[in-house]
Design a protein around this motif. Structure first.
Motif, PDB file in Angstrom:
ATOM      1  N   PHE A 194      28.588  53.479 -55.607  1.00  0.00           N
ATOM      2  CA  PHE A 194      29.237  54.054 -56.783  1.00  0.00           C
ATOM      3  C   PHE A 194      30.635  53.473 -56.950  1.00  0.00           C
ATOM      4  CE2 PHE A 194      26.043  57.146 -55.833  1.00  0.00           C
ATOM      5  CZ  PHE A 194      25.799  57.877 -56.984  1.00  0.00           C
ATOM      6  N   PRO A 195      30.993  52.982 -58.147  1.00  0.00           N
ATOM      7  CA  PRO A 195      32.405  52.687 -58.404  1.00  0.00           C
ATOM      8  C   PRO A 195      33.227  53.968 -58.267  1.00  0.00           C
ATOM      9  CG  PRO A 195      31.004  51.713 -60.095  1.00  0.00           C
ATOM     10  CD  PRO A 195      30.138  52.636 -59.288  1.00  0.00           C
ATOM     11  N   ALA A 196      34.453  53.821 -57.815  1.00  0.00           N
ATOM     12  CA  ALA A 196      35.299  54.990 -57.565  1.00  0.00           C
ATOM     13  C   ALA A 196      35.532  55.825 -58.822  1.00  0.00           C
ATOM     14  CB  ALA A 196      36.631  54.544 -56.974  1.00  0.00           C
ATOM     15  N   ASN A 197      35.427  55.219 -59.992  1.00  0.00           N
ATOM     16  CA  ASN A 197      35.711  55.928 -61.253  1.00  0.00           C
ATOM     17  C   ASN A 197      34.458  56.229 -62.066  1.00  0.00           C
ATOM     18  OD1 ASN A 197      35.257  53.197 -61.775  1.00  0.00           O
ATOM     19  ND2 ASN A 197      36.599  53.176 -63.560  1.00  0.00           N
ATOM     20  N   ARG A 198      33.268  56.166 -61.444  1.00  0.00           N
ATOM     21  CA  ARG A 198      32.030  56.385 -62.191  1.00  0.00           C
ATOM     22  C   ARG A 198      31.146  57.417 -61.504  1.00  0.00           C
ATOM     23  NH1 ARG A 198      32.852  54.137 -67.245  1.00  0.00           N
ATOM     24  NH2 ARG A 198      33.840  52.081 -67.019  1.00  0.00           N
ATOM     25  N   ALA A 199      30.340  58.122 -62.320  1.00  0.00           N
ATOM     26  CA  ALA A 199      29.464  59.163 -61.787  1.00  0.00           C
ATOM     27  C   ALA A 199      28.053  58.667 -61.509  1.00  0.00           C
ATOM     28  CB  ALA A 199      29.402  60.335 -62.765  1.00  0.00           C
ATOM     29  N   ALA A 200      27.780  57.388 -61.816  1.00  0.00           N
ATOM     30  CA  ALA A 200      26.457  56.818 -61.597  1.00  0.00           C
ATOM     31  C   ALA A 200      26.607  55.513 -60.811  1.00  0.00           C
ATOM     32  CB  ALA A 200      25.746  56.569 -62.916  1.00  0.00           C
ATOM     33  N   PRO A 201      25.589  55.123 -60.043  1.00  0.00           N
ATOM     34  CA  PRO A 201      25.714  53.952 -59.168  1.00  0.00           C
ATOM     35  C   PRO A 201      25.668  52.634 -59.922  1.00  0.00           C
ATOM     36  CG  PRO A 201      23.511  54.863 -59.012  1.00  0.00           C
ATOM     37  CD  PRO A 201      24.311  55.825 -59.850  1.00  0.00           C
ATOM     38  N   ILE A 202      26.334  51.644 -59.344  1.00  0.00           N
ATOM     39  CA  ILE A 202      26.328  50.292 -59.887  1.00  0.00           C
ATOM     40  C   ILE A 202      25.399  49.389 -59.099  1.00  0.00           C
ATOM     41  CG2 ILE A 202      28.227  49.344 -58.490  1.00  0.00           C
ATOM     42  CD1 ILE A 202      29.283  48.055 -61.126  1.00  0.00           C
ATOM     43  N   ALA A 203      24.953  49.852 -57.930  1.00  0.00           N
ATOM     44  CA  ALA A 203      24.024  49.084 -57.104  1.00  0.00           C
ATOM     45  C   ALA A 203      23.212  50.051 -56.249  1.00  0.00           C
ATOM     46  CB  ALA A 203      24.757  48.081 -56.219  1.00  0.00           C
ATOM     47  N   ALA A 204      22.029  49.603 -55.828  1.00  0.00           N
ATOM     48  CA  ALA A 204      21.162  50.424 -54.988  1.00  0.00           C
ATOM     49  C   ALA A 204      20.347  49.533 -54.071  1.00  0.00           C
ATOM     50  CB  ALA A 204      20.229  51.280 -55.843  1.00  0.00           C
ATOM     51  N   ALA A 207      14.418  51.368 -49.571  1.00  0.00           N
ATOM     52  CA  ALA A 207      13.287  51.020 -48.712  1.00  0.00           C
ATOM     53  C   ALA A 207      12.193  52.063 -48.912  1.00  0.00           C
ATOM     54  CB  ALA A 207      13.709  50.968 -47.253  1.00  0.00           C
ATOM     55  N   PHE A 208      10.992  51.588 -49.189  1.00  0.00           N
ATOM     56  CA  PHE A 208       9.823  52.441 -49.385  1.00  0.00           C
ATOM     57  C   PHE A 208       8.759  52.060 -48.357  1.00  0.00           C
ATOM     58  CE2 PHE A 208      11.798  51.639 -53.505  1.00  0.00           C
ATOM     59  CZ  PHE A 208      11.840  52.881 -54.133  1.00  0.00           C
ATOM     60  N   GLU A 209       7.752  52.911 -48.263  1.00  0.00           N
ATOM     61  CA  GLU A 209       6.555  52.588 -47.500  1.00  0.00           C
ATOM     62  C   GLU A 209       5.334  52.980 -48.308  1.00  0.00           C
ATOM     63  OE1 GLU A 209       6.435  54.390 -43.676  1.00  0.00           O
ATOM     64  OE2 GLU A 209       8.047  53.145 -42.840  1.00  0.00           O
ATOM     65  N   MET A 210       4.329  52.102 -48.298  1.00  0.00           N
ATOM     66  CA  MET A 210       3.051  52.457 -48.874  1.00  0.00           C
ATOM     67  C   MET A 210       2.324  53.398 -47.916  1.00  0.00           C
ATOM     68  SD  MET A 210       2.164  48.633 -50.340  1.00  0.00           S
ATOM     69  CE  MET A 210       0.508  49.009 -50.879  1.00  0.00           C
ATOM     70  N   VAL A 211       1.289  54.057 -48.388  1.00  0.00           N
ATOM     71  CA  VAL A 211       0.536  54.990 -47.559  1.00  0.00           C
ATOM     72  C   VAL A 211       0.058  54.321 -46.278  1.00  0.00           C
ATOM     73  CG1 VAL A 211      -1.575  56.367 -47.453  1.00  0.00           C
ATOM     74  CG2 VAL A 211      -0.155  56.428 -49.506  1.00  0.00           C
ATOM     75  N   SER A 212      -0.275  53.036 -46.369  1.00  0.00           N
ATOM     76  CA  SER A 212      -0.751  52.279 -45.210  1.00  0.00           C
ATOM     77  C   SER A 212       0.368  51.871 -44.259  1.00  0.00           C
ATOM     78  CB  SER A 212      -1.461  51.012 -45.695  1.00  0.00           C
ATOM     79  OG  SER A 212      -0.566  50.209 -46.461  1.00  0.00           O
ATOM     80  N   GLY A 213       1.640  52.132 -44.655  1.00  0.00           N
ATOM     81  CA  GLY A 213       2.783  51.721 -43.852  1.00  0.00           C
ATOM     82  C   GLY A 213       3.391  50.400 -44.271  1.00  0.00           C
ATOM     83  N   THR A 214       2.801  49.722 -45.251  1.00  0.00           N
ATOM     84  CA  THR A 214       3.315  48.444 -45.743  1.00  0.00           C
ATOM     85  C   THR A 214       4.698  48.638 -46.358  1.00  0.00           C
ATOM     86  OG1 THR A 214       1.063  47.697 -46.214  1.00  0.00           O
ATOM     87  CG2 THR A 214       2.861  46.512 -47.298  1.00  0.00           C
ATOM     88  N   PRO A 215       5.681  47.806 -45.965  1.00  0.00           N
ATOM     89  CA  PRO A 215       7.041  47.999 -46.487  1.00  0.00           C
ATOM     90  C   PRO A 215       7.224  47.483 -47.908  1.00  0.00           C
ATOM     91  CG  PRO A 215       6.980  46.104 -45.023  1.00  0.00           C
ATOM     92  CD  PRO A 215       5.605  46.734 -44.958  1.00  0.00           C
ATOM     93  N   VAL A 216       8.020  48.223 -48.669  1.00  0.00           N
ATOM     94  CA  VAL A 216       8.412  47.841 -50.022  1.00  0.00           C
ATOM     95  C   VAL A 216       9.929  47.991 -50.109  1.00  0.00           C
ATOM     96  CG1 VAL A 216       8.194  48.335 -52.491  1.00  0.00           C
ATOM     97  CG2 VAL A 216       6.227  48.707 -50.963  1.00  0.00           C
ATOM     98  N   SER A 217      10.625  46.927 -50.463  1.00  0.00           N
ATOM     99  CA  SER A 217      12.092  46.986 -50.557  1.00  0.00           C
ATOM    100  C   SER A 217      12.526  46.649 -51.975  1.00  0.00           C
ATOM    101  CB  SER A 217      12.743  46.008 -49.579  1.00  0.00           C
ATOM    102  OG  SER A 217      12.417  44.662 -49.914  1.00  0.00           O
ATOM    103  N   ALA A 218      13.686  47.188 -52.369  1.00  0.00           N
ATOM    104  CA  ALA A 218      14.207  46.923 -53.709  1.00  0.00           C
ATOM    105  C   ALA A 218      15.723  46.836 -53.657  1.00  0.00           C
ATOM    106  CB  ALA A 218      13.778  48.013 -54.685  1.00  0.00           C
ATOM    107  N   GLU A 219      16.258  45.812 -54.291  1.00  0.00           N
ATOM    108  CA  GLU A 219      17.705  45.625 -54.412  1.00  0.00           C
ATOM    109  C   GLU A 219      18.050  45.562 -55.896  1.00  0.00           C
ATOM    110  OE1 GLU A 219      19.809  45.578 -51.849  1.00  0.00           O
ATOM    111  OE2 GLU A 219      18.158  45.758 -50.388  1.00  0.00           O
TER     112      GLU A 219
END
Length: 308
Positions: A194-204, A207-219
């Motif tokens: 979060f920027p210091a002057n904002r209420a919403a994120p600028i970056a995220a 990390a997720f997992e599928m039911v089978s345990g397979t990794p899913v990542s997002a930037e």
């Protein structure tokens, strides 16, 4: 059948950039009115807001809501209550409880509610979905980085609660991933900057997992200048499957398969016409569920102030 008489509510950047041209190019729907506090459109009936529109004697069958998610519930609720079909620009609302309430109201009244995800309508999404059913997935990585100053100049609402911040574009990636993967996935880690002057994120960083345990990542990042990045890479035992350019291009095992011009919003309005005529709805809110999880599990990281 007679064309659907449509009104647009909110005549801002997305309506002018995407909706107007798509409506004009779609058989079975005619734009007859707009409601906007700050703009008018020549050749159609113009109103200050949706209340004035619904109170008028202008005949409409449906409304397409192109307003920011904050406050959209009241607009959609009023339209459904007046017996109008409703098309929701993404994200469909500012909270999960309100979109599920709209779903219930539309069902009770026998009206169409269409929660649109324009990136799902990109050319490579359905071919990728069909292909991945037949492959063994090893990992999924998403990189969705763009310049907020270019795509949302002066739009203060995106930095307020309910505006989603970087998830405004990030939810597009999630809409594709939830469509193409053959099994569900859930969030296990969320780092939100979060920027210091904002209420919403600028970056995220997610990390997720599928039911089978397979990794899913997002930037996701809104600070990228120069070329923009909208890529989803799926590593499979048979070879890589890559969607680029926001889902419009598909590369399978290193070989380009699909390259197509932008038809996303034309596809959405085609689907809306079909839904209305068949008396059905499309209310898949799963991308918004993942965004809500990201905020619920999010670890807050503060960065320097951001000015538009």
């Amino acid at each position: 059948m007679a064309p659907i008489r449509l009104a647009i509510v909110g005549l801002g950047k997305i309506a002018r950039d995407q909706h107007l041209g798509a409506i004009e190019a779609t058989d079975g729907v005619n734009l007859v009115a707009v409601a906007s506090r700050n703009a008018q459109l020549e050749g159609v009936h113009c109103f200050h807001d949706i209340a004035d529109l619904l109170a008028s004697d202008v005949g409409i069958d449906a409304v397409s809501l192109c307003t920011p998610p904050q406050g959209r519930f009241a607009q959609a609720n009023a339209a459904l209550d007046a017996g109008k079909h409703v098309m929701l620009e993404k994200p469909p609302g500012a909270s999960l409880s309100e979109v599920y309430a709209l779903e219930a109201l539309a069902k009770a009244k026998g009206l169409t509610l269409f929660s649109t995800w324009h990136s799902r309508a990109a050319a490579a999404v359905e071919p990728a979905r069909a292909l991945l059913v037949r492959r063994k997935i090893k990992s999924v990585s998403v990189e969705w980085k763009e310049d907020v100053r270019h795509w949302h100049p002066g739009q203060a609402w995106i930095w307020e609660p309910g505006g989603l911040g970087v998830f405004d574009p990030g939810i597009n990636a999630l809409s594709i991933v939830t469509r193409i993967l053959p099994e569900p996935f859930h969030l296990v880690r969320s780092d939100l900057t979060f920027p210091a002057n904002r209420a919403a994120p600028i970056a995220a960083s997610l990390a997720f997992e599928m039911v089978s345990g397979t990794p899913v990542s997002a930037e996701f990042d809104w600070r990228q200048t120069g070329p923009q990045t909208w890529d989803i890479r799926v590593e499979t035992e048979e070879g890589p499957v890559v969607l680029t350019h926001g889902g419009s291009r598909l590369i399978v095992d290193g070989e380009p398969q699909i390259v197509e011009e932008d038809r996303e919003y034309r596809n959405l309005y085609r689907d809306f016409v079909s839904l209305v005529r068949s008396g059905t709805s499309d209310t898949d809110f799963s991308p918004l569920v993942h965004v809500a999880d990201a905020f619920m599990l999010g670890r807050r990281i503060q960065t320097e102030e951001f000015e538009d």
